[in-house]
Motif scaffolding. Structure first.
Motif, PDB file in Angstrom:
ATOM      1  N   GLU A  60       1.575  -1.442   6.543  1.00 16.82           N
ATOM      2  CA  GLU A  60       0.676  -0.912   7.570  1.00 16.82           C
ATOM      3  C   GLU A  60       1.125   0.483   7.984  1.00 16.82           C
ATOM      4  O   GLU A  60       2.228   0.932   7.655  1.00 16.82           O
ATOM      5  CB  GLU A  60       0.616  -1.841   8.777  1.00 16.82           C
ATOM      6  N   LEU A  61       0.276   1.152   8.730  1.00 15.54           N
ATOM      7  CA  LEU A  61       0.492   2.542   9.124  1.00 15.54           C
ATOM      8  C   LEU A  61       1.808   2.755   9.872  1.00 15.54           C
ATOM      9  O   LEU A  61       2.599   3.629   9.516  1.00 15.54           O
ATOM     10  CB  LEU A  61      -0.685   3.024   9.983  1.00 15.54           C
ATOM     11  N   ASN A  62       2.058   1.979  10.916  1.00 21.43           N
ATOM     12  CA  ASN A  62       3.278   2.163  11.713  1.00 21.43           C
ATOM     13  C   ASN A  62       4.529   1.940  10.876  1.00 21.43           C
ATOM     14  O   ASN A  62       5.532   2.630  11.046  1.00 21.43           O
ATOM     15  CB  ASN A  62       3.286   1.252  12.940  1.00 21.43           C
ATOM     16  N   ASN A 111       7.592   4.681  10.229  1.00 18.20           N
ATOM     17  CA  ASN A 111       8.993   4.332  10.472  1.00 18.20           C
ATOM     18  C   ASN A 111       9.826   4.441   9.197  1.00 18.20           C
ATOM     19  O   ASN A 111      10.940   4.954   9.213  1.00 18.20           O
ATOM     20  CB  ASN A 111       9.107   2.925  11.051  1.00 18.20           C
ATOM     21  N   LYS A 112       9.275   3.963   8.099  1.00 16.36           N
ATOM     22  CA  LYS A 112       9.982   3.999   6.828  1.00 16.36           C
ATOM     23  C   LYS A 112      10.240   5.441   6.383  1.00 16.36           C
ATOM     24  O   LYS A 112      11.315   5.761   5.872  1.00 16.36           O
ATOM     25  CB  LYS A 112       9.165   3.252   5.772  1.00 16.36           C
ATOM     26  N   MET A 145       0.833  -1.169   0.000  1.00 16.23           N
ATOM     27  CA  MET A 145       0.000   0.000   0.000  1.00 16.23           C
ATOM     28  C   MET A 145       0.887   1.243   0.000  1.00 16.23           C
ATOM     29  O   MET A 145       1.991   1.219   0.525  1.00 16.23           O
ATOM     30  CB  MET A 145      -0.905   0.010   1.227  1.00 16.23           C
ATOM     31  N   GLU A 146       0.360   2.292  -0.557  1.00 17.86           N
ATOM     32  CA  GLU A 146       1.094   3.552  -0.579  1.00 17.86           C
ATOM     33  C   GLU A 146       0.507   4.493   0.472  1.00 17.86           C
ATOM     34  O   GLU A 146      -0.707   4.601   0.601  1.00 17.86           O
ATOM     35  CB  GLU A 146       1.020   4.194  -1.958  1.00 17.86           C
ATOM     36  N   TYR A 147       1.395   5.143   1.214  1.00 21.89           N
ATOM     37  CA  TYR A 147       0.993   6.076   2.254  1.00 21.89           C
ATOM     38  C   TYR A 147       1.613   7.442   1.993  1.00 21.89           C
ATOM     39  O   TYR A 147       2.754   7.534   1.531  1.00 21.89           O
ATOM     40  CB  TYR A 147       1.464   5.601   3.635  1.00 21.89           C
TER      41      TYR A 147
END
Length: 65
Positions: A23-25, A29-30, A1-3
């Protein structure tokens, strides 16, 4: 997924970057690890509808373009 990760400092300077994560976390972090931030203006359309606060980091899932 892209955030889309949005980060602000205490002076409300806004920086954004897009990351691929599961995932969100992981996205948060990334983004900190990659540190490929782009300066963004407060009225940029990608921030539309978001609550932006000083000294904050948040991520929203976006559709791949």
């Amino acid at each position: 997924m892209e955030y889309l990760v949005i980060k602000t400092d205490r002076d409300m300077q806004i920086s954004t970057q897009k990351v691929i994560a599961n995932e969100l976390n992981e996205a948060l972090n990334k983004a900190e690890e990659e540190s490929n931030w782009k300066d963004t203006l407060y009225d940029d359309c990608i921030l539309e509808g978001l609550d932006i606060y000083p000294n904050d980091i948040q991520a929203i899932q976006v559709e791949k373009s």
